[in-house]
Each structure stands twice: as C-alpha cells, then as structure tokens.
Design a protein around this motif. Structure first.
Motif, PDB file in Angstrom:
ATOM      1  N   PRO A  29       0.845  -1.205   0.000  1.00 22.62           N
ATOM      2  CA  PRO A  29       0.000   0.000   0.000  1.00 22.62           C
ATOM      3  C   PRO A  29       0.878   1.252   0.000  1.00 22.62           C
ATOM      4  CG  PRO A  29      -0.571  -1.517   1.799  1.00 22.62           C
ATOM      5  CD  PRO A  29       0.757  -1.948   1.258  1.00 22.62           C
ATOM      6  N   ILE A  30       0.476   2.246  -0.799  1.00 17.67           N
ATOM      7  CA  ILE A  30       1.260   3.480  -0.915  1.00 17.67           C
ATOM      8  C   ILE A  30       0.318   4.675  -0.825  1.00 17.67           C
ATOM      9  CG2 ILE A  30       2.701   4.895  -2.435  1.00 17.67           C
ATOM     10  CD1 ILE A  30       3.724   2.244  -3.663  1.00 17.67           C
ATOM     11  N   HIS A  31       0.614   5.574   0.094  1.00 15.72           N
ATOM     12  CA  HIS A  31      -0.140   6.824   0.210  1.00 15.72           C
ATOM     13  C   HIS A  31       0.737   7.961  -0.297  1.00 15.72           C
ATOM     14  CE1 HIS A  31      -2.536  10.125   1.787  1.00 15.72           C
ATOM     15  NE2 HIS A  31      -1.455  10.563   2.424  1.00 15.72           N
ATOM     16  N   VAL A  32       0.267   8.665  -1.328  1.00 16.39           N
ATOM     17  CA  VAL A  32       0.988   9.816  -1.858  1.00 16.39           C
ATOM     18  C   VAL A  32       0.197  11.063  -1.485  1.00 16.39           C
ATOM     19  CG1 VAL A  32       1.944  10.944  -3.890  1.00 16.39           C
ATOM     20  CG2 VAL A  32       1.868   8.442  -3.782  1.00 16.39           C
ATOM     21  N   ARG A  33       0.787  11.887  -0.645  1.00 11.90           N
ATOM     22  CA  ARG A  33       0.074  13.085  -0.188  1.00 11.90           C
ATOM     23  C   ARG A  33       0.044  14.145  -1.285  1.00 11.90           C
ATOM     24  NH1 ARG A  33       5.139  13.665   2.345  1.00 11.90           N
ATOM     25  NH2 ARG A  33       6.180  15.645   1.819  1.00 11.90           N
ATOM     26  N   LYS A  34      -0.888  15.055  -1.160  1.00 11.52           N
ATOM     27  CA  LYS A  34      -0.994  16.160  -2.119  1.00 11.52           C
ATOM     28  C   LYS A  34       0.261  17.018  -2.092  1.00 11.52           C
ATOM     29  CE  LYS A  34      -5.997  16.898  -2.478  1.00 11.52           C
ATOM     30  NZ  LYS A  34      -7.082  17.883  -2.336  1.00 11.52           N
ATOM     31  N   GLY A  35       0.598  17.534  -3.256  1.00 12.25           N
ATOM     32  CA  GLY A  35       1.730  18.444  -3.350  1.00 12.25           C
ATOM     33  C   GLY A  35       3.051  17.774  -3.673  1.00 12.25           C
ATOM     34  N   GLU A  54      -0.062  16.582  -8.706  1.00  7.46           N
ATOM     35  CA  GLU A  54       0.206  16.684  -7.272  1.00  7.46           C
ATOM     36  C   GLU A  54      -1.089  16.534  -6.480  1.00  7.46           C
ATOM     37  OE1 GLU A  54       2.432  20.185  -6.369  1.00  7.46           O
ATOM     38  OE2 GLU A  54       3.897  19.877  -7.965  1.00  7.46           O
ATOM     39  N   GLU A  55      -2.040  15.803  -7.047  1.00  5.38           N
ATOM     40  CA  GLU A  55      -3.351  15.659  -6.419  1.00  5.38           C
ATOM     41  C   GLU A  55      -3.371  14.638  -5.294  1.00  5.38           C
ATOM     42  OE1 GLU A  55      -6.140  17.469  -7.036  1.00  5.38           O
ATOM     43  OE2 GLU A  55      -4.793  18.684  -8.267  1.00  5.38           O
ATOM     44  N   GLY A  56      -2.316  13.841  -5.188  1.00  2.83           N
ATOM     45  CA  GLY A  56      -2.293  12.787  -4.185  1.00  2.83           C
ATOM     46  C   GLY A  56      -3.039  11.553  -4.678  1.00  2.83           C
ATOM     47  N   ALA A  57      -2.758  10.417  -4.067  1.00  2.43           N
ATOM     48  CA  ALA A  57      -3.404   9.172  -4.499  1.00  2.43           C
ATOM     49  C   ALA A  57      -3.175   8.083  -3.468  1.00  2.43           C
ATOM     50  CB  ALA A  57      -2.830   8.730  -5.851  1.00  2.43           C
ATOM     51  N   GLU A  58      -4.122   7.125  -3.455  1.00  2.65           N
ATOM     52  CA  GLU A  58      -3.945   5.885  -2.704  1.00  2.65           C
ATOM     53  C   GLU A  58      -3.657   4.790  -3.737  1.00  2.65           C
ATOM     54  OE1 GLU A  58      -3.845   5.642   0.509  1.00  2.65           O
ATOM     55  OE2 GLU A  58      -4.433   7.734   0.884  1.00  2.65           O
ATOM     56  N   LEU A  59      -2.530   4.134  -3.589  1.00  5.61           N
ATOM     57  CA  LEU A  59      -2.074   3.156  -4.563  1.00  5.61           C
ATOM     58  C   LEU A  59      -1.772   1.829  -3.877  1.00  5.61           C
ATOM     59  CD1 LEU A  59       0.636   5.459  -6.224  1.00  5.61           C
ATOM     60  CD2 LEU A  59      -1.713   5.159  -7.038  1.00  5.61           C
TER      61      LEU A  59
END
Length: 372
Positions: free
Chosen positions: A326-332, A350-355
């Motif tokens: 699991p990967i959490h990419v924060r905004k920005g 840079e919207e962020g995503a859950e991957l």
C-alpha cells in the motif's frame, strides 16, 4: 557428467574450480581441466578475449571485499544503473570502505528520453545519494554502451585517484563489465601486461589490472541483490526486462479503481484519488495491460503467462507469489513509484493518491521524488 576436480584452484585468480554452474565463481569447462595452466573460464576470457565476464557474489562474500577496501588507500568507483537507481545503490557502502573517496558512476543514461535535462538529472542523483547516506567525491553520468560521458569519467578518475588503486564495485547487470573494458583500453596495455602470473591469488576472484603509474584497477564480481526483479526471472525473460534502447514512456489516464498489469511481473492499482495521468518507464518489451480493479484478480488467474507476459506460462511457478504494497501519496508531491528491476511509474499531478503495488515477494518497491 563432470569429472572430479579434486578441489583444484584456478592458477590465475585462485578461486576454487567447479564444473557445474557457469554463472558461479570458478567455473571451468570439464575439457579445460586437461590444459596447462588450469584457469577458470573468467580468467581465460580476460586473457584471450579482453572480456570481463560478470560473475556474481552473494552479499556476505561481497561485504568481505568491501571490508578489505576499508584497510587500503583507494578510490572506489561505484557503478549504479540509472534505470534501477535505488535497486543498485550499495546500501551502507560508507561503513565498509572507511574514508576512501567514492566516485559515483551513473550508467545507462541513454535509456532516458532525449529531452531529459542532464543538469537536473545530476541534481536528482546528488539528492538521492545524500538521502541514501552515500557521501560522494563526484558524480559522472555515462552510457557505457553508447560511449557517452567517458571522457569526463577519465578526467574525474585522474582528478581523484592521486596514485590510489581503483576498486570498481556494483551490482549485476549495471554495465560494470563494459566500463571496465573501456578503462583497460585507456589505462593498460592488456596484452602485454595482464598475464596469468599477474592474476591475484584470492578466492574472492578480484582481478587486478596494472595501470601506468604502478597502481591497479581492481575489478570485483557483481553483487547479487535478490530485491531486484532481474535476479528472479529466467534468463530468457531478462532481455525483456533490461531495455536495450531508449524507453518509450507510456502515459495512461486512469480513474480510481483501475489497474495496470506489467506482463505477469507486477501490478499497479490506482485505488483512490481524482482522475490523473501516470507515465510508465519500463522496457519497450513489457506488455502493459489496463483493467478495472474489481476484475484484476480474475484477469490474472485466466491470462497470466498468456495475455499477461513475460514471463511465459512455464516460468511463472519460478517467481515468488505477489506481495501487496500500500502506498499513500500526499498532495503536493511529484513522485515515482519504483519497482526494482522493472522500472517506475510517475504520477503526473500533485493531487495525491492511494495506490497498491503487487510485486513478487522480496522485490523492492519504493517511492521517490520524480526523476523526470
């Protein structure tokens, strides 16, 4: 059937000889045991063909070599593969080599799109090296295959060597052999100087190449990192994984709950987030297939090794089962998701995503600042 070799050692490098596995240290074809001198295949190829074959060491043996470097006054030439930067960087290198300076040679820059800004790339490498705890005296961007950046490498070697021996270290498949061969041509008259009697007597299979000022370039076997996908696939699939020419980046506009399969080698799930684009940097030989997340498991069961390949169906059972990351990419943040030995997926917004990334168990998956 191979004959009993009575624990003979190579008269060139000193490694214990064996006739079973050509990819391991000390391999000698059985018929060559009757010749004089008795040398392993690697030493034979160096002497007769100027060929530095990539023999691999397991990690413990490799660390012994690094530990020995720490007791010398040397320059360490650390070669990494730009296409698998995190996967080929030798972690903890500084602990083993002491105060010896490191020249970081980043190979395979020819695989990136031609519009890549090399100054930005150099800054990115500097930042990544620092974040990974590697202090470097200098960084050189090269393509051993295309002979790009080699004159600058020679300049930096002369600048930092100061009469020191040069130890060349790196993982398997980073292009170390090609660079070593270029160094031989520039620094050493191999035919005249590199004879069997000048090979070192060591079971670690170091090869000393004499250079003009009485110092040596010392080739070390490539280290095997099992966290790289390239170490897990069958040899016939290795050519598909390792790009032979510049990659064609593939851009996908994805809605949440869509999936990309990279053959049967890995899976990338966009679990949650606003619609956005993802750019895939993988070998042009890798088949990328898009599907809906709810159909991803079923697709894999029905089409692995067929529609989804490499690897082919007969090689699938040799790969470890998938592990989910699991990967959490924060905004920005502008990031890449790296799958070691395969390539990376760039998030273009840079919207962020859950991957979620699914890769064979043990394969390194990492998030980093975008390379491009």
């Amino acid at each position: 059937m191979s004959r009993d070799i009575d624990h003979k050692h190579c008269e060139g490098c000193g490694v214990e000889l064996q006739t079973e596995e050509p990819s391991r240290l000390g391999y000698i074809p059985p018929q060559a045991l009757e010749k004089t001198p008795v040398v392993c295949q690697r030493c034979y190829r160096i002497k007769h063909y100027n060929e530095m074959s990539s023999i691999a060491l397991q990690q413990d043996d490799f660390l012994k070599i690094l530990g020995e470097i720490g007791h010398t006054r040397s320059l360490v030439l650390h070669i990494v593969d730009l296409f698998d930067f995190e996967g080929t960087l030798i972690s903890g290198l500084q602990r083993f080599i002491g105060t010896n300076p490191v020249l970081l040679v980043v190979n395979k820059i020819d695989l990136l799109p031609k519009v890549t800004n090399l100054n930005k790339l150099l800054n990115w490498v500097q930042k990544q090296a620092k974040e990974n705890g590697l202090k470097v005296a200098d960084i050189v961007l090269v393509s051993a295959k295309k002979n790009i950046g080699f004159e600058r490498l020679l300049e930096k070697l002369d600048q930092h060597r100061d009469g020191r021996n040069v130890y060349v270290v790196g993982a398997t498949n980073v292009g170390k052999s090609t660079l070593i061969n270029r160094l031989i041509r520039d620094y050493s008259d191999l035919e005249a100087e590199l004879t069997v009697s000048q090979y070192p007597g060591t079971t670690l299979n170091l090869v000393h190449i004499p250079i003009d000022d009485g110092s040596d370039i010392i080739d070390t076997p490539g280290i095997v990192y099992k966290h790289r996908l390239t170490e897990l696939v069958e040899r016939r699939d290795l050519n598909a994984l390792l790009p032979g020419k510049p990659v064609n980046p593939m851009i996908y506009q994805l809605n949440e709950r869509q999936t990309l399969y990279f053959g049967s080698l890995a899976r990338f799930d966009f679990v949650k987030g606003p619609r956005q684009s993802f750019t895939c940097y993988v070998s042009n030989s890798i088949n990328i297939h898009r599907t809906k997340l709810e159909k991803a498991d079923e697709l894999y069961v029905e089409h692995k090794g067929k529609l989804l390949q490499p690897p082919a169906e007969q090689d699938l059972d040799k790969l470890p089962s998938f592990t989910k990351h699991p990967i959490h990419v924060r905004k920005g943040r502008m990031v890449d998701v790296l799958i070691s030995g395969l390539g990376w997926i760039k998030l273009n917004s840079e919207e962020g995503a859950e991957l979620e990334v699914h890769a064979p168990r043990g394969v390194k998956v990492a998030v980093r600042d975008s390379l491009i």
